[in-house]
Scaffold this active site. Structure first.
Site, PDB file in Angstrom:
ATOM      1  CG  ASN A 115      -8.898  -2.252   3.256  1.00  0.00           C
ATOM      2  OD1 ASN A 115      -8.300  -3.309   3.438  1.00  0.00           O
ATOM      3  ND2 ASN A 115      -8.651  -1.167   3.959  1.00  0.00           N
ATOM      4  CD  GLU A 116      -8.881  -2.114   8.118  1.00  0.00           C
ATOM      5  OE1 GLU A 116      -9.066  -0.945   8.499  1.00  0.00           O
ATOM      6  OE2 GLU A 116      -7.931  -2.825   8.519  1.00  0.00           O
ATOM      7  CB  CYS A 142      -7.003   3.245   4.334  1.00  0.00           C
ATOM      8  SG  CYS A 142      -7.408   2.400   5.864  1.00  0.00           S
ATOM      9  CD  GLU A 180      -2.828   1.316   2.327  1.00  0.00           C
ATOM     10  OE1 GLU A 180      -2.750   0.552   3.297  1.00  0.00           O
ATOM     11  OE2 GLU A 180      -3.789   2.085   2.120  1.00  0.00           O
TER      12      GLU A 180
END
Ligand code: AHR
Length: 661
Positions: free
Chosen positions: A380-381, A242, A47
């Site tokens: 993702n989250e 993120c 990332e």
């Protein structure tokens, strides 16, 4: 030979308190190869956090090369007669600079770029400067390119220079290679107009080391790419994290903006510029120079399965408590473009250039062969009903059109709790292939989680331990002890290879001068890098993952640091391709432990092997830029005379026995 072995085994206990008098008996059943270990088992998650891409793995040395940062001169110092223009040749990056005579011979016109916390130059290394330029009013444009050391108004600070002449009213690319005669990690780049020069327009001012990973232009920083290659990762998850979500939907990662000519990839904000108020980096943006094409090529270079993550129609939920806000959440009616992005990505990666415009773009970029994409993560989250509703539609449509693509869903940002417990059954209902679990947890959690996967439902989706890291006590970051506990946890992952098929640590990279999140696996500055203890442990597992699990028990139970197990963790595998038995033991306790290792089923004749140990004189110690190999695993040849042999594992250490069957 036996004596040699015991001498080596004894060596591994140099630091130990006295071990117990009766050895623990570990039984390994070498007769029956158990679950297959997925080739994707240990991988990497990349990332662009901590300046991992721009200012890190992506070898570009110029920051804000296209003058598209909201403050168009961020990263630059301009002087003399410099004007910012916005009708340049690249429609998605329209800004450029016009350089003209200042009106006075002694007032020079030019601009300096100080890179990402300075530019690192190596003595004797070559650097490729390139620029798009024109002389809008005709005549001959002449400017100098200077590699300079430490910012100063004194023009003599440069140590390498080249002259570029611009001869066309049309935009053209010009380039020159300069050899650095000095080593500095805080250099800068200067572009300065000659006094007699015609007016010159400059766009996309770029400087790369010539010696990139595999010598590619627009390439990757070699030492950092090598650190990835040396891990032999089985999977590469990208581009986040993120940043896939964005602070709002406008700033989410959009893969289509990251492909095609680099000059025309539009800038995006990087959400890590202001995520943490104590680590603000207002100059952190994504150039997308390292984009999806480059990620796929990297995965291919590494021999890893590519695993792209796409936005699920939801921005970061930590930063948007009220997702119903339009900017943070696509309603079901607005979701189709997000799903189309997934379809187009599959075409980009796997399609036929004759039939798909996206596949044609891949071919035009230099890769006519498909990338053979097999996995796709959506979200993702994310958590809550909105995620489940959105993912359902993705899954339905993807299954119809691309049934062979394996879909990765998420379990939120924590490894337990309300959101996690809500999501897992929903993922099972949706029938995703893998569920991505994240755990940034403390030492106690890692010590207590050796059996985490022992009782997972074997009929549901597989597990992707997508982001894990042990966060040590007392602001200890990449110290040996946290890494040792991650290794203990990985033995539990390995024992459960029938259900866990991928594990990736996070974050991967950090620029030591500009990090926002730690601990991290690989650290670097402008010239140097080092591999943390976590890197070495991860490498031990990756290189020695074997092909099948073997049952390893102590009093009939797996060794997972549970009560009465004295902080011991262990796993065993067989590598059918090399015919080796590999036993990994982690002693997290503060005393040495004697173990009688019964490799049941092994013949009585002598067996050759290798013993690898990893330990530290100071468990709070870590590797560093100045001492990058302070703590590394040590290997030595061994021979065992009997399938039942005694070993001693030093306190707070790892030992791996690799025995030829
Ligand atoms: O690895 C850093 C961040 O941790 C990732 O972006 C995110 O998925 C998690 O919260």
């Amino acid at each position: 030979m036996k004596r040699l072995f015991f001498a080596l085994a004894a060596l591994s206990s140099v630091l130990c308190a006295t071990a117990q008098s009766v050895p623990h008996k570990f039984d390994v059943n070498t007769r029956k190869a158990g679950a297959e270990i997925a080739s994707t088992m240990y991988g990497i998650f990349f990332e662009d956090v901590n300046f991992a891409a721009d200012g890190g793995l992506y070898a570009e040395l110029v920051k804000n090369r296209s003058f598209e940062f909201p403050d168009h001169y961020m990263g630059w110092k301009v002087y003399g007669n410099v004007q910012l223009k916005d009708d340049g040749p690249f429609e998605r990056n329209p800004h450029y600079v016009r350089l003209a005579y200042s009106g006075h011979d002694h007032r020079r016109t030019g601009l300096d770029n100080d890179g990402f916390t300075g530019i690192g130059y190596k003595e004797g290394a070559e650097y490729r400067f390139s620029v798009w330029a024109r002389v809008p009013e005709g005549g001959e444009g002449v400017f100098k390119v200077l590699l300079c050391e430490n910012y100063s108004q004194d023009l003599n600070q440069h140590f390498s220079q080249a002259t570029i002449k611009i001869d066309s009213k049309e935009w053209k690319k010009y380039q020159v290679v300069l050899k650095s005669t000095k080593r500095t990690d805080k250099g800068f780049l200067r572009v300065i107009l000659d006094k007699e020069s015609a007016v010159v327009d400059l766009e996309h001012i770029s400087l790369f080391p010539v010696d990139t990973w595999k010598g590619r232009e627009n390439g990757l920083r070699k030492d950092l790419a090598e650190a990835l290659y040396d891990l032999k990762p089985g999977v590469l998850r990208f581009p986040g994290g993120c940043i896939v979500e964005g602070v709002d939907l406008d700033t989410r990662y959009q893969w289509k903006n990251s492909v095609g000519a680099v000059e025309n990839r539009p800038l995006n904000e990087n959400k890590w510029n202001y995520s943490f108020s104590h680590r603000l980096f207002p100059d952190y943006f994504q150039s997308y120079g390292l984009g999806f094409y480059e990620y796929f090529v990297l995965a291919e270079d590494l021999g890893a399965e590519p695993l792209p993550v796409l936005n699920a129609g939801m921005a970061c939920q930590f930063q948007n408590k009220e997702l119903r806000d339009n900017k943070a959440h696509a309603s079901l009616a607005q979701l189709q473009p997000y799903i189309d992005d997934a379809f187009d990505l599959i075409e980009f990666a796997n399609g036929d250039p004759q039939k798909s415009e996206w596949a044609k773009l891949r071919a035009d970029m230099g890769h006519p062969e498909p990338f053979n994409l097999k996995y796709l993560a959506i979200g993702n989250e994310q958590w809550g009903d909105i995620y489940v509703e959105n993912l359902k539609i993705f899954v339905e449509q993807l299954r119809k059109r691309y049934p062979h693509i394996k879909i990765v869903g998420g379990a939120g940002s924590a490894p337990s709790g309300k959101r996690f417990s809500h999501l897992w059954p929903e993922m099972t209902k949706l029938g995703v292939d893998l569920v991505d679990e994240h755990f940034y947890r403390n030492e106690e959690w890692f010590l207590a989680s050796g059996t985490r996967y022992d009782n997972y439902d074997r009929k549901g989706p597989k597990v992707f331990a997508g982001e894990y890291a042990c966060h040590g006590k007392g602001k200890k970051w990449n110290h040996f002890h946290a890494s040792l506990l991650e290794a203990a946890f990985l033995t539990g992952v390995e024992r459960n290879a029938d259900i866990v098929t991928m594990a990736t640590y996070a974050p991967l990279f950090a620029n030591i001068n500009a990090w926002t999140w730690r601990p991290d696996m690989i650290w670097f500055d402008n010239l140097r890098s080092f591999r943390s203890c976590t890197w070495y442990f991860h490498q031990l597992f990756t290189h020695n993952k074997g092909t099948n699990v073997l049952e390893l028990t102590w009093n009939g139970k797996p060794v997972a640091g549970t009560e009465g197990q004295e902080g011991l963790f262990a796993s065993a595998v067989i590598d059918k391709t090399t015919n080796e038995i590999i036993v990994k033991i982690v002693n997290t306790s503060d005393k040495a432990q004697r173990i009688l290792l019964n490799l049941n089923g092994l013949s009585k004749k002598p067996h050759e092997g290798v013993l690898t140990t990893y330990r530290a004189d100071d468990i709070d110690g870590e590797n560093s830029l100045d001492n990058p190999t302070k703590y590394t695993p040590q290997s030595s040849a061994i021979v065992i005379d009997s399938p039942n042999f005694e070993v001693e594992i030093a306190a707070k250490s790892f030992a791996m026995y690799k025995i030829k069957k």
